[in-house]
Write an enzyme that holds these catalytic residues in place. Structure first.
Site, short mmCIF file in Angstrom:
data_model
loop_
_atom_site.label_atom_id
_atom_site.label_comp_id
_atom_site.label_asym_id
_atom_site.label_seq_id
_atom_site.Cartn_x
_atom_site.Cartn_y
_atom_site.Cartn_z
N TRP A 222 -2.84 -2.33 0.22
CA TRP A 222 -1.94 -1.25 0.64
C TRP A 222 -2.49 -0.54 1.87
O TRP A 222 -1.79 -0.33 2.86
CB TRP A 222 -1.74 -0.27 -0.51
CG TRP A 222 -0.82 0.88 -0.20
CD1 TRP A 222 0.54 0.89 -0.32
CD2 TRP A 222 -1.19 2.17 0.29
NE1 TRP A 222 1.04 2.12 0.06
CE2 TRP A 222 0.00 2.92 0.44
CE3 TRP A 222 -2.41 2.78 0.61
CZ2 TRP A 222 0.01 4.25 0.90
CZ3 TRP A 222 -2.41 4.09 1.08
CH2 TRP A 222 -1.21 4.81 1.21
N THR A 241 3.70 -3.14 -2.96
CA THR A 241 3.14 -2.37 -4.07
C THR A 241 3.28 -0.87 -3.85
O THR A 241 2.93 -0.08 -4.73
CB THR A 241 1.65 -2.71 -4.29
OG1 THR A 241 0.92 -2.38 -3.10
CG2 THR A 241 1.48 -4.20 -4.60
N ASP A 242 3.78 -0.45 -2.70
CA ASP A 242 3.95 0.96 -2.39
C ASP A 242 5.05 1.57 -3.28
O ASP A 242 6.15 1.03 -3.39
CB ASP A 242 4.34 1.12 -0.91
CG ASP A 242 4.49 2.57 -0.50
OD1 ASP A 242 3.48 3.17 -0.13
OD2 ASP A 242 5.63 3.07 -0.56
N ILE A 243 4.72 2.70 -3.91
CA ILE A 243 5.66 3.33 -4.84
C ILE A 243 6.93 3.76 -4.12
O ILE A 243 8.04 3.66 -4.66
CB ILE A 243 5.01 4.55 -5.53
CG1 ILE A 243 3.78 4.11 -6.33
CG2 ILE A 243 6.01 5.25 -6.43
CD1 ILE A 243 4.08 3.09 -7.40
N TRP A 283 11.58 3.95 3.49
CA TRP A 283 10.91 5.23 3.27
C TRP A 283 11.80 6.38 3.71
O TRP A 283 11.92 7.39 3.03
CB TRP A 283 9.58 5.29 4.02
CG TRP A 283 8.45 4.58 3.36
CD1 TRP A 283 8.14 4.58 2.03
CD2 TRP A 283 7.46 3.75 3.99
NE1 TRP A 283 7.02 3.80 1.79
CE2 TRP A 283 6.57 3.29 2.97
CE3 TRP A 283 7.20 3.36 5.31
CZ2 TRP A 283 5.48 2.46 3.25
CZ3 TRP A 283 6.13 2.54 5.58
CH2 TRP A 283 5.29 2.09 4.54
#
Length: 290
Positions: A222, A241-243, A283
């Site tokens: 990450w 894998t970033d929330i 994002w």
């Protein structure tokens, strides 16, 4: 004060750039005047002031510098940070034929703006690991305010050599975890003592950079992917894998759970070779903006 006028190819929405930069309290952003003060890390700390004077379809800027820009070092730095060279039109067009069409239409002209310094990118990413965004910003702010430098309202991160000599307890007093404090100091030592050369690293392809970074204690995939995106401006990174990415995809597809990594691979297949832009716009789709 030296002034310079700069025009770039459309579309380029600097208001959305400022909107995202303002999420970080360490950035000196004035939304009303469409201005950001940028720290320039050289032999002496300098401030470069960038003000938007145009529109998304006719973008132009006024750049103010403290010193004469011999060799165009300062302008080249700004061009890299704000992605002023090239055009976003091809990228925008690519996503109009994908599931991200509506998001790209809403945020049209938003470039992947880089962090203001490669070393600070690493420090910020390590500090932000496994923290909610609000506390991550608070912790980073404490670190920079204590050990960095301030000039005319603009904050500069400490140099690697300055961080390398810190004691873990100095960071623990700021609510750093033991491991996070060790990671920040340890990576800084690698740079300060010459074992990690960020300038040489930049010359390598993505996969080699990833392999070299993840060898370091405290840097996982990450953090390494964030470095490639926001320190080097590489265009095809997707930190699955970033929330935030997972929550944005959950929202986009109306799911009652976060997608699995295999599902994310399938969802994102059509977004290459501009996965970094897919990441940024996803994002943006869930950020709490002013």
């Amino acid at each position: 004060m030296r002034e310079l006028r700069v025009s770039v190819l459309p579309p380029y929405n600097f208001d959305l750039v400022l909107d995202r930069l303002s999420l970080d309290p360490l950035n000196s952003v004035d939304i009303s005047s469409r201005t950001v003060k940028v720290p320039f890390y050289g032999e002496e700390d300098e401030i470069l002031e960038v003000t938007a004077t145009g529109t998304t379809d006719d973008p132009s800027f006024l750049v103010q510098m403290e010193k004469e820009d011999r060799g165009n070092a300062r302008l080249d730095y700004l061009k890299k940070v704000f992605q002023w060279e090239g055009t976003l039109q091809e990228i925008h067009q690519h996503f109009l034929d994908t599931d991200l069409k509506d998001i790209f239409t809403e945020h049209s002209g938003t470039p992947v703006v880089l962090e203001f310094n490669p070393y600070s990118t690493l420090m910020k990413s390590i500090i932000h690991q496994q923290l909610n965004l609000a506390f991550a910003h608070t912790l980073t702010q404490r670190f920079v305010h204590k050990f960095g430098r301030e000039k005319d309202g603009v904050w500069f991160y400490p140099a690697p050599g300055e961080t390398a000599i810190l004691d873990v307890d100095e960071l623990r007093e700021m609510q750093f975890s033991q491991r996070k404090a060790e990671y920040v100091i340890g990576v800084s030592k690698e740079i300060a003592e010459g074992r990690l050369n960020l300038q040489e690293l930049e010359k390598k392809p993505d996969d080699e950079i990833l392999k070299e970074l993840v060898k370091l204690r405290g840097i996982g995939p990450w953090t390494a992917e964030n470095y490639l995106m926001f320190a080097l401006g590489r265009q095809n990174l997707f930190p699955k894998t970033d929330i935030g990415i997972q929550n944005a995809l959950k929202k986009l597809y109306g799911m009652d759970r976060k997608p699995t990594l295999a599902e994310i691979d399938e969802m994102s297949e059509a977004w290459s070779p501009y996965l970094s832009y897919a990441s940024l716009y996803l994002w943006r789709s869930i950020e709490n903006r002013k």
